[in-house]
Structures are given as structure tokens and as C-alpha cells.
Scaffold this motif. Sequence first.
Motif, PDB file in Angstrom:
ATOM      1  N   GLU A 250       0.885  -1.216   0.048  1.00 14.82           N
ATOM      2  CA  GLU A 250      -0.020  -0.010   0.138  1.00 14.82           C
ATOM      3  C   GLU A 250       0.869   1.257   0.080  1.00 14.82           C
ATOM      4  O   GLU A 250       0.608   2.162  -0.621  1.00 14.82           O
ATOM      5  N   GLN A 251       1.831   1.269   0.784  1.00 11.97           N
ATOM      6  CA  GLN A 251       2.725   2.450   0.986  1.00 11.97           C
ATOM      7  C   GLN A 251       3.666   2.763  -0.342  1.00 11.97           C
ATOM      8  O   GLN A 251       3.676   3.829  -0.935  1.00 11.97           O
ATOM      9  N   PHE A 252       4.111   1.433  -0.975  1.00 10.59           N
ATOM     10  CA  PHE A 252       4.616   1.751  -2.326  1.00 10.59           C
ATOM     11  C   PHE A 252       3.842   2.313  -3.317  1.00 10.59           C
ATOM     12  O   PHE A 252       4.050   2.940  -4.316  1.00 10.59           O
ATOM     13  N   LEU A 253       2.280   1.875  -3.383  1.00  5.29           N
ATOM     14  CA  LEU A 253       1.528   2.344  -4.364  1.00  5.29           C
ATOM     15  C   LEU A 253       1.167   3.942  -4.027  1.00  5.29           C
ATOM     16  O   LEU A 253       1.011   4.648  -4.979  1.00  5.29           O
ATOM     17  N   GLN A 254       1.002   4.327  -2.698  1.00  9.85           N
ATOM     18  CA  GLN A 254       0.640   5.622  -2.286  1.00  9.85           C
ATOM     19  C   GLN A 254       2.111   6.514  -2.701  1.00  9.85           C
ATOM     20  O   GLN A 254       1.793   7.587  -3.530  1.00  9.85           O
ATOM     21  N   ASP A 255       3.278   5.958  -2.745  1.00  9.38           N
ATOM     22  CA  ASP A 255       4.328   6.715  -3.004  1.00  9.38           C
ATOM     23  C   ASP A 255       4.496   6.967  -4.502  1.00  9.38           C
ATOM     24  O   ASP A 255       4.755   7.972  -4.957  1.00  9.38           O
ATOM     25  N   TYR A 256       3.936   5.839  -5.312  1.00  9.72           N
ATOM     26  CA  TYR A 256       4.068   5.939  -6.768  1.00  9.72           C
ATOM     27  C   TYR A 256       2.890   6.923  -7.209  1.00  9.72           C
ATOM     28  O   TYR A 256       3.211   7.784  -8.215  1.00  9.72           O
ATOM     29  N   LEU A 257       1.654   6.930  -6.558  1.00  9.82           N
ATOM     30  CA  LEU A 257       0.815   7.854  -6.911  1.00  9.82           C
ATOM     31  C   LEU A 257       1.069   9.228  -6.588  1.00  9.82           C
ATOM     32  O   LEU A 257       0.817  10.186  -7.614  1.00  9.82           O
ATOM     33  N   GLU A 258       1.754   9.687  -5.624  1.00  7.53           N
ATOM     34  CA  GLU A 258       2.414  10.928  -5.337  1.00  7.53           C
ATOM     35  C   GLU A 258       3.203  11.175  -6.589  1.00  7.53           C
ATOM     36  O   GLU A 258       3.438  12.338  -6.944  1.00  7.53           O
ATOM     37  N   GLN A 259       4.192  10.443  -7.014  1.00  4.46           N
ATOM     38  CA  GLN A 259       5.053  10.571  -8.091  1.00  4.46           C
ATOM     39  C   GLN A 259       4.495  11.047  -9.427  1.00  4.46           C
ATOM     40  O   GLN A 259       4.867  11.964 -10.250  1.00  4.46           O
ATOM     41  N   LYS A 260       3.125  10.397  -9.551  1.00  7.92           N
ATOM     42  CA  LYS A 260       2.668  10.629 -10.915  1.00  7.92           C
ATOM     43  C   LYS A 260       1.504  11.774 -10.809  1.00  7.92           C
ATOM     44  O   LYS A 260       0.933  12.064 -11.630  1.00  7.92           O
ATOM     45  N   GLY A 261       1.289  12.623  -9.658  1.00  9.42           N
ATOM     46  CA  GLY A 261       0.573  13.401  -9.535  1.00  9.42           C
ATOM     47  C   GLY A 261      -0.617  13.541  -8.996  1.00  9.42           C
ATOM     48  O   GLY A 261      -1.560  14.468  -9.275  1.00  9.42           O
ATOM     49  N   PHE A 262      -0.946  12.400  -8.453  1.00  9.80           N
ATOM     50  CA  PHE A 262      -2.344  11.971  -7.833  1.00  9.80           C
ATOM     51  C   PHE A 262      -2.404  12.719  -6.659  1.00  9.80           C
ATOM     52  O   PHE A 262      -2.413  11.852  -5.693  1.00  9.80           O
TER      53      PHE A 262
END
Length: 298
Positions: A250-262
Motif C-alpha cells: 500500500e505504501q509503495f502504491l501511495q508513493d507511486y501515486l504521489e510521483q505521478k501527480g495524484f
Amino acid sequence: MTKEIYHYTTLKALYAILNSVNDTGELSLRLNSIGNMNDTFEGITGLEVLKAFCQKNKNSVKNINAIKNSIESLEKSLNTNTDEYEVFNDIFCMSFSEKNDDLSQWRAYGDNAQGAVIGFDLNRLKELDFIKNNQNIRVDKVDYAHTKEIISNDIENMEYFIKKIVNEKQKIDSFDSYLAGALCFFRDNAFESEQEYRLMCNKKPQLPSRIKLDFDFIKQQIAPYLNVPIPKEIIKSVMLGPEKVCVQKEQFLQDYLEQKGFVDTNVKTSIRDERVLHEQSQSSSISVSRSKIPYIPK
């Protein structure tokens, strides 16, 4: 109030969708051919409903003879292995469900519960200009019918589609293609528990300009698919499957979402395993959670 519809998929497909975000804030949805769907009765149920509709409205519907002629062509398309009548090859769709945490769909479409469910804002999807103002693409709820007992509600639902696609401006020679698309919103009632919505696009007579045709190697053949652009804000949630996975995902996914601008609004994330229930607030426009189903592999 936001109504979400949910797409069960693999983590690889989730990544592909999220990673497709471009500089304008749009991402791409992939619509596959109806011919690759899991229902062997695809189109057949809708055809039976269409026949019942014609029988009931034979003296009151404009262009009823053209519709009847199309029925003959559509039957040939469903009953032949040649490409001559394959109008259904031009129909592409992406499936969604009203259920966001359903074990049978996790197993069937969510990589045997190791995948993800993506939640989409239904109203915003329907209101996109190239969907709202184009007969070739639409989002609608699937009707479930019993082919041996077509009821009045099924016929009324067919009438809804007929009114949308058959009018005085519609070219007679386009009926086969338009009606084939309508048939794909009717499925056998054996699938009713899926509570399905579909985003459907018809390649003929012409694709909307914003939708692009491409090809991939799918199910042991080179097959076409469509890329449909949507604003990234239409994605509202991601739920990870109940299969045993690393807590940190979950944390990895949220970090990725932040990187993509979500990154927009406050959201709560639940991280759960046998001993841990950890809740934390983060800044993201997409809520991230894990299925609460106590999953036991088959």
C-alpha cells in the motif's frame, strides 16, 4: 454524491493505467474486443431481446424493416467462424462492476485475488464530451436476461438503446454495426451477480478522433484494442486483493501515486494483515485500501 464503478484487474494492468498519465493529466483505458470476453453467449442474449422487441413493436418503430434485416446479418455473424459477417470484431469494451470487494470477481478477474480493483467516478465518465455526444461510445449498465423467457423490462431496456441509435438521420447501412453494440449491453442472467457496467466503443463507421486503435499479442493472436483517454481525476480509489501480499505494498502504491501527480485531497489508508491494522492519513486523490475479505485460496 459520487457513484463509483469498479474494474477488477492485475497489478501489471493497474500499473499500465496509472503509468499512462501524460503531461495534460490524462491517462489511457484499454478496451478489448468483445470477441475476447468470457461469456460464450456474448451477443446471443441481446439478439433474443432484440427479436422480442421487434415482435412487440412491429407496427410502431421507425425503420423496423431495417432492424429486422440487421437481425439476419447479426445472426450470421454469431453463427459463423468466418470474418465475412464479424461485425462484433468492431465492438470494444471495458467491464466494471457495482461491487468493489466481491470474492468471485477477485478470483475471475483480479489475478486470483492478487490483483487490484480500480474505482471510477461514473458520472464524470459519462459526462466526458466525446462520450456524451457520440453514438459510437457510451457507458451503461448491463441488462441480464433469460434467453428462454424475455420479460417486459428487458424489452424496455432494448427500447432505450434503439431510441439512442435509430433515428431519421441514421444511415440504414450502419444499423448492423450500431445494433451489434446495443446487443453487447445484454447478457445471460447467469452473470447477474457481477452487476456489470460497460464502457463500449464501436470502431465503425468511424472512431471518435480522440480514441486510437492499436494492436497487441493477446490469447495467442495479434489482436486490436482501443486506447481511450480520460482525466486522471476520474479514478477515485484502488483496492488491493486479499491474497497474501507484502504489507508495504500500500505504501509503495501511495508513493507511486504521489510521483505521478495524484495529490489533491485527504484520504484514509487501511493496511491490514493478521496482526496489524494501521490507519494513516495522506494527501492523495485516490484512496488506497486492501480487501477485507478473509481469503482462502482454492
